[in-house]
Design a protein around this motif. Structure first.
Motif, PDB file in Angstrom:
ATOM      1  N   VAL A   1      31.281  11.125  22.048  1.00 42.53           N
ATOM      2  CA  VAL A   1      31.214  11.782  21.343  1.00 42.53           C
ATOM      3  C   VAL A   1      31.462  11.779  19.031  1.00 42.53           C
ATOM      4  CG1 VAL A   1      33.273  14.312  20.457  1.00 42.53           C
ATOM      5  CG2 VAL A   1      32.162  14.064  22.979  1.00 42.53           C
ATOM      6  N   VAL A   2      30.921  12.595  18.841  1.00 42.54           N
ATOM      7  CA  VAL A   2      30.966  12.121  17.582  1.00 42.54           C
ATOM      8  C   VAL A   2      31.027  13.263  16.440  1.00 42.54           C
ATOM      9  CG1 VAL A   2      29.388  12.404  15.334  1.00 42.54           C
ATOM     10  CG2 VAL A   2      28.691  10.927  17.209  1.00 42.54           C
ATOM     11  N   LEU A   3      32.334  13.661  16.223  1.00 40.84           N
ATOM     12  CA  LEU A   3      32.714  15.047  15.000  1.00 40.84           C
ATOM     13  C   LEU A   3      33.270  14.086  13.725  1.00 40.84           C
ATOM     14  CD1 LEU A   3      36.462  14.852  17.627  1.00 40.84           C
ATOM     15  CD2 LEU A   3      34.686  16.433  18.015  1.00 40.84           C
ATOM     16  N   ARG A   4      32.156  14.838  13.457  1.00 43.70           N
ATOM     17  CA  ARG A   4      31.944  15.241  12.284  1.00 43.70           C
ATOM     18  C   ARG A   4      33.100  16.567  11.020  1.00 43.70           C
ATOM     19  NH1 ARG A   4      26.370  16.912   9.007  1.00 43.70           N
ATOM     20  NH2 ARG A   4      27.036  16.002   6.828  1.00 43.70           N
ATOM     21  N   HIS A   5      33.445  15.424  10.412  1.00 42.63           N
ATOM     22  CA  HIS A   5      34.465  16.304   8.981  1.00 42.63           C
ATOM     23  C   HIS A   5      33.650  16.516   7.821  1.00 42.63           C
ATOM     24  CE1 HIS A   5      36.902  17.832   6.648  1.00 42.63           C
ATOM     25  NE2 HIS A   5      37.274  19.190   7.553  1.00 42.63           N
ATOM     26  N   HIS A   6      33.536  17.645   7.578  1.00 40.71           N
ATOM     27  CA  HIS A   6      31.837  17.331   6.034  1.00 40.71           C
ATOM     28  C   HIS A   6      32.989  18.463   4.727  1.00 40.71           C
ATOM     29  CE1 HIS A   6      29.643  16.979   2.218  1.00 40.71           C
ATOM     30  NE2 HIS A   6      29.650  18.690   2.192  1.00 40.71           N
TER      31      HIS A   6
ATOM     32  N   THR B   1      37.465   7.432  31.140  1.00 35.91           N
ATOM     33  CA  THR B   1      36.949   6.610  30.150  1.00 35.91           C
ATOM     34  C   THR B   1      35.834   7.639  29.048  1.00 35.91           C
ATOM     35  OG1 THR B   1      36.381   4.769  31.875  1.00 35.91           O
ATOM     36  CG2 THR B   1      34.890   4.372  29.480  1.00 35.91           C
ATOM     37  N   ALA B   2      35.990   7.020  27.600  1.00 38.50           N
ATOM     38  CA  ALA B   2      34.761   8.216  26.961  1.00 38.50           C
ATOM     39  C   ALA B   2      35.711   6.796  25.297  1.00 38.50           C
ATOM     40  CB  ALA B   2      36.149   9.169  26.297  1.00 38.50           C
ATOM     41  N   GLU B   3      33.586   7.457  24.977  1.00 41.33           N
ATOM     42  CA  GLU B   3      33.461   7.284  23.072  1.00 41.33           C
ATOM     43  C   GLU B   3      34.259   8.183  22.306  1.00 41.33           C
ATOM     44  OE1 GLU B   3      30.469   4.397  23.198  1.00 41.33           O
ATOM     45  OE2 GLU B   3      31.027   2.868  24.146  1.00 41.33           O
ATOM     46  N   GLY B   4      34.798   8.084  21.722  1.00 43.19           N
ATOM     47  CA  GLY B   4      34.170   8.692  19.847  1.00 43.19           C
ATOM     48  C   GLY B   4      34.004   8.956  19.009  1.00 43.19           C
ATOM     49  N   ILE B   5      33.411   9.648  17.773  1.00 43.94           N
ATOM     50  CA  ILE B   5      33.256   8.790  16.557  1.00 43.94           C
ATOM     51  C   ILE B   5      33.822   9.415  15.912  1.00 43.94           C
ATOM     52  CG2 ILE B   5      31.422   8.247  14.873  1.00 43.94           C
ATOM     53  CD1 ILE B   5      30.122   7.497  17.280  1.00 43.94           C
ATOM     54  N   ILE B   6      35.023   9.498  15.206  1.00 40.32           N
ATOM     55  CA  ILE B   6      35.528  10.046  14.335  1.00 40.32           C
ATOM     56  C   ILE B   6      34.864  10.499  12.515  1.00 40.32           C
ATOM     57  CG2 ILE B   6      37.067  11.633  12.355  1.00 40.32           C
ATOM     58  CD1 ILE B   6      38.287  11.459  15.374  1.00 40.32           C
ATOM     59  N   TRP B   7      33.726  10.532  12.148  1.00 45.81           N
ATOM     60  CA  TRP B   7      32.908  10.600  10.796  1.00 45.81           C
ATOM     61  C   TRP B   7      33.641  11.783   9.892  1.00 45.81           C
ATOM     62  CZ3 TRP B   7      29.294   6.473  10.927  1.00 45.81           C
ATOM     63  CH2 TRP B   7      28.451   6.301   9.389  1.00 45.81           C
ATOM     64  N   SER B   8      34.307  11.510   8.490  1.00 45.10           N
ATOM     65  CA  SER B   8      34.542  12.222   7.837  1.00 45.10           C
ATOM     66  C   SER B   8      33.944  11.715   6.485  1.00 45.10           C
ATOM     67  CB  SER B   8      35.719  12.122   7.363  1.00 45.10           C
ATOM     68  OG  SER B   8      37.121  12.185   8.408  1.00 45.10           O
ATOM     69  N   ASP B   9      32.921  12.922   6.054  1.00 49.41           N
ATOM     70  CA  ASP B   9      32.003  12.672   4.926  1.00 49.41           C
ATOM     71  C   ASP B   9      32.425  13.762   3.989  1.00 49.41           C
ATOM     72  OD1 ASP B   9      30.347  15.164   5.793  1.00 49.41           O
ATOM     73  OD2 ASP B   9      28.564  13.046   6.670  1.00 49.41           O
TER      74      ASP B   9
ATOM     75  N   GLU C   1      36.068   4.939  17.655  1.00 53.11           N
ATOM     76  CA  GLU C   1      34.967   4.261  15.543  1.00 53.11           C
ATOM     77  C   GLU C   1      35.307   5.539  14.494  1.00 53.11           C
ATOM     78  OE1 GLU C   1      31.860   2.172  16.456  1.00 53.11           O
ATOM     79  OE2 GLU C   1      31.991   3.369  17.884  1.00 53.11           O
ATOM     80  N   ILE C   2      36.698   5.433  13.845  1.00 56.56           N
ATOM     81  CA  ILE C   2      36.872   6.407  12.842  1.00 56.56           C
ATOM     82  C   ILE C   2      36.511   5.863  11.104  1.00 56.56           C
ATOM     83  CG2 ILE C   2      38.852   7.471  11.137  1.00 56.56           C
ATOM     84  CD1 ILE C   2      40.384   6.960  12.859  1.00 56.56           C
ATOM     85  N   VAL C   3      35.072   6.585  10.552  1.00 60.35           N
ATOM     86  CA  VAL C   3      34.780   6.169   9.188  1.00 60.35           C
ATOM     87  C   VAL C   3      34.788   7.326   8.736  1.00 60.35           C
ATOM     88  CG1 VAL C   3      32.454   5.829   8.205  1.00 60.35           C
ATOM     89  CG2 VAL C   3      32.527   4.752  10.580  1.00 60.35           C
ATOM     90  N   GLN C   4      35.599   6.820   6.938  1.00 60.25           N
ATOM     91  CA  GLN C   4      35.769   7.693   6.223  1.00 60.25           C
ATOM     92  C   GLN C   4      34.440   6.828   5.234  1.00 60.25           C
ATOM     93  OE1 GLN C   4      39.835   5.858   6.257  1.00 60.25           O
ATOM     94  NE2 GLN C   4      40.328   7.954   7.355  1.00 60.25           N
ATOM     95  N   ASP C   5      34.396   8.674   4.675  1.00 61.07           N
ATOM     96  CA  ASP C   5      32.928   8.066   4.357  1.00 61.07           C
ATOM     97  C   ASP C   5      32.970   9.415   2.463  1.00 61.07           C
ATOM     98  OD1 ASP C   5      30.834   7.255   2.919  1.00 61.07           O
ATOM     99  OD2 ASP C   5      29.357   8.338   4.022  1.00 61.07           O
ATOM    100  N   GLU C   6      33.750   9.253   1.655  1.00 61.28           N
ATOM    101  CA  GLU C   6      34.157  10.492   0.906  1.00 61.28           C
ATOM    102  C   GLU C   6      34.212  10.019  -0.359  1.00 61.28           C
ATOM    103  OE1 GLU C   6      36.906  12.461   4.504  1.00 61.28           O
ATOM    104  OE2 GLU C   6      38.207  10.802   2.539  1.00 61.28           O
ATOM    105  N   PRO C   7      32.553  10.115  -0.722  1.00 61.34           N
ATOM    106  CA  PRO C   7      32.690   9.651  -2.513  1.00 61.34           C
ATOM    107  C   PRO C   7      33.542  11.074  -2.954  1.00 61.34           C
ATOM    108  CG  PRO C   7      29.868  10.573  -1.820  1.00 61.34           C
ATOM    109  CD  PRO C   7      31.553  10.581  -0.298  1.00 61.34           C
ATOM    110  N   GLY C   8      33.413  11.313  -4.201  1.00 61.25           N
ATOM    111  CA  GLY C   8      33.605  11.891  -5.338  1.00 61.25           C
ATOM    112  C   GLY C   8      35.887  11.507  -5.706  1.00 61.25           C
TER     113      GLY C   8
END
Lengths: 425, 253
Positions: free
Chosen positions: A161-166, A187-195, A221-228
């Motif tokens: 599951v990809v939870l993307r927050h923009h 069993t589950a795999e998640g990705i939280i992607w903040s951009d 997996e948590i990815v924090q990718d916030e320029p600005g």
């Protein structure tokens, strides 16, 4: 005649943030205990140990404006075979929902989950930090939408599951809340992607809560990718049952000002937790990872590894607490935090904290902060590498231990972000 | 090919080289022997461009180029290779990735195209065979957990991969058992050619039984105090260094 006391600056901020969130849309009424805590708790200051290096006075001036409608950039993980939900500034964008009925899996926004399965959602919810931390209380007092993933006992979620927050352009505010309820043996795999947009600013005050059942296996997996110039505070709270396995990897790719609070509670015997993280601030960026694991039952195991580099005039903070409760005999807890300073004015504050109340445990922690090994640099250069190529190789090697744990698409993306930042390519 | 004249160098306040003069022709193998502390490793480090040393007088030219103007990277690009006395362990960097990066970095600076994957692997295979380096060691992190002998074989493996014009071997025999010594020497000997020179620095004569030099020099007190043919090494083994060092002192007095 009664005197009207002037409200404190942080009370004004709380009102401003909750009003802005409500104007855009919140989910539910807000947690009453959080609302009470928000009034009772003091605003964090550098006099408190947990906020010693993290100045939040600057956040008092954040005045969110109406969120302009910007274009949503293509997701980085577009090619990944996954169930993806997209949120913009705490609002659900209307992707497909997976709903297998009251006995089956659900992957959708929390707002819809609460309508369809209020019982399941409420049973699994925990307060997390909401009654102890001011910003967490603020989040919980006006929670916005985020993903809700329910995997019932014995089920396996086939696709990640990809939870993307923009966060869009401008001075905005968002308080998204993501929830994972992973049943016994599931069993589950998640990705939280903040951009974010490159000119996003304001406050992102988000929560991630996961409840992992007995014998369940959950990886996030948590990815924090916030320029600005966004201020991001993350409240990441995990509870796991007996014989369960939890893996949380956090990659801070881009962050202007970031505080992550990660807390794992082992709420059963033989629980296994792995939590890794990496960060590479530059310029005048600030990145703060506070972690805590509670070994509350016997025979658990935990493995923590955080690695980062601070370049230019940036500041990185790491604080890792291991709490071993009285009955948690025979646990094994390993913590490692390694840092490289790349700039003469870069700063790193690292602190391991161990509190052990059981007498038969294995705990270790190691914390180092240093610069490039000169001998290694000379060795590489004597083989013909330019100084840049040699630095590149040493940084890659340094971060590989953490980055290699992510799935390939994430590893390569974060590596490229770091590479561009350091001028490798 | 290499011309060192009246070289003076120090580290901190300690003067180590005190007027060293030495000249190597193309395709020649020179051995430098000398007692401990005479400046042998300092010479190797200075040739490779280690920045801890300060050259206070004298000159080094390599193919007519002022070597002291080049940094460590540029010297490697020019064709100088140092086999380290203590090879450095680099965790997290595989031997193969390390060599590919080095090789392509050199090629880029020489304005050559990067080596193709196929050619690179063929070269790795050939060079590894030369020093009997097995596949596992090629894929492991650079020198990490290698035995003393494996590290030295890895140095010669790298030398074979990078094909330098001048190879400086800094006590490559130290810490080697007789089999490793044979393997390492075989690797070096098979690289001897008319356009490649070697400077073999050693404390013991036994390496020179395997790698037979054209010239032998004795370095003592920061200077070359005696030079001769390969038979000088045997004489030194038999009589030690004192007679030369003493004779030199008498001569100077």
């Amino acid at each position: 005649m009664s005197e009207v006391a002037t409200p404190s600056k942080h009370a004004v901020l709380a009102t401003r943030i909750t009003d802005a969130c409500s104007a855009h849309g919140v989910v539910g009424e807000g947690n009453p205990q959080a609302i009470a805590a928000l009034e009772a708790l003091p605003y964090p200051t550098t006099r408190q140990e947990r906020w010693k290096y993290t100045r939040v006075t600057r956040l008092l001036d954040i005045a969110p404006q109406a969120t302009p409608a910007g274009t949503l950039p293509e997701p980085v993980l577009a090619g990944l075979d996954a169930h993806t939900l997209t949120f913009v500034a705490g609002q659900y964008m209307g992707d497909d929902i997976l709903d297998e009925g009251p006995e089956g899996c659900f992957v959708g926004p929390r707002s819809v989950a609460l309508e369809r399965y209020p019982q399941r959602v409420l049973e699994g919810s925990t307060d997390g930090f909401a009654t102890t931390e001011w910003f967490a209380a603020l989040q919980s007092a006006a929670p916005q939408d985020g993903g809700c993933v329910i995997v019932p006992a014995g089920h396996r979620l086939e696709r990640p599951v990809v939870l993307r927050h923009h966060m869009p352009s401008g001075i905005g505010v968002a308080q998204p809340e993501h929830l994972f309820l992973i049943g016994d043996g599931a069993t589950a795999e998640g990705i939280i992607w903040s951009d974010s947009a490159t000119d996003a600013a304001g406050l992102l005050n988000g929560a991630i809560t996961a409840k992992v059942g007995d014998m369940a296996d959950f990886s996030l997996e948590i990815v924090q990718d916030e320029p600005g110039e966004l201020h991001h505070i993350g409240h990441h709270h995990f509870t796991q049952g007996a014989n369960s396995k939890l893996t949380v990897r956090t990659a801070t790719a881009n962050a202007h000002w970031l505080r992550n609070d990660l807390h794992i509670v082992q709420d059963g015997v033989h629980a296994d937790s792995t939590f890794h993280g990496c960060y590479l601030p530059n310029g005048q960026q600030f990145v703060d990872h506070h972690t805590r694991i509670d070994h509350a039952h016997p025979d658990g195991r935990s493995n923590e590894l955080y690695k980062g580099l601070a370049a230019d005039r940036s500041t990185a903070v790491f604080n890792g607490k291991i709490m071993v409760h009285k009955d948690a005999q025979r646990i094994e807890a390993y913590q490692s935090n390694r840092n490289l300073l790349l700039g003469e004015q870069a700063a790193m504050y690292a602190k391991p904290e161990l509190e052990i109340y059981a007498d038969d445990v294995r705990c270790s922690h190691g914390c180092t902060t240093g610069q490039f090994d000169r001998e290694a640099l000379f060795y590489l250069r004597s083989r013909g590498m330019t100084e840049t190529a040699a630095h590149n190789l040493l940084v890659q090697a340094f971060l590989a231990e953490v980055l290699d744990g992510f799935r390939e698409e994430i590893r390569d993306y974060v590596h490229d972000v770091y590479a561009r930042r350091l001028g490798w390519s | 090919m290499l011309k060192i004249e009246n070289l003076h160098a120090r580290i901190g306040d300690t003067e180590i080289l005190k007027g060293l003069t030495l000249s190597l022709g193309t395709g020649e193998v020179h051995a430098i022997m000398g007692p401990n502390g005479s400046g042998k490793s300092t010479l190797a480090s200075i040739l490779a461009g280690r920045e801890d040393y300060e050259v206070t007088a004298g000159s080094i030219t390599f193919d007519g180029v002022d070597l002291l103007e080049l940094d460590a990277t540029e010297r490697a690009v020019a064709g100088i290779f140092l086999a380290f006395q203590y090879p450095v362990e680099i965790p997290g960097v595989s031997n193969i990735n390390f060599l590919r990066t080095a090789l392509n970095s050199i090629r880029e600076q020489r304005e050559e195209a990067p080596i193709s994957g196929k050619d690179f692997l063929a070269k790795v295979k050939a060079c590894a065979q030369l020093v009997e380096l097995d596949g596992k060691l090629r894929d492991r992190s650079v020198n990490e957990g290698f035995s003393g002998g494996e590290k030295k074989r890895n140095e010669v493996f790298q030398m074979a991969m990078l094909e330098p014009r001048l190879a400086v071997l800094d006590e490559t025999d130290s810490g080697l058992d007789i089999d490793a010594l044979r393997i390492v020497s075989h690797g070096v000997n098979s690289m001897r050619s008319a356009d490649r020179s070697f400077l073999v620095i050693t404390h013991y004569q036994r390496l020179l039984d395997h790698i037979v030099p054209d010239h032998v020099h004795v370095l003592a007190g920061g200077r070359i105090v005696h030079s001769g043919g390969k038979e000088l090494a045997l004489e030194l083994e038999e009589k030690g260094y004192d007679w030369i060092v003493d004779a030199q002192a008498t001569e100077q007095a």
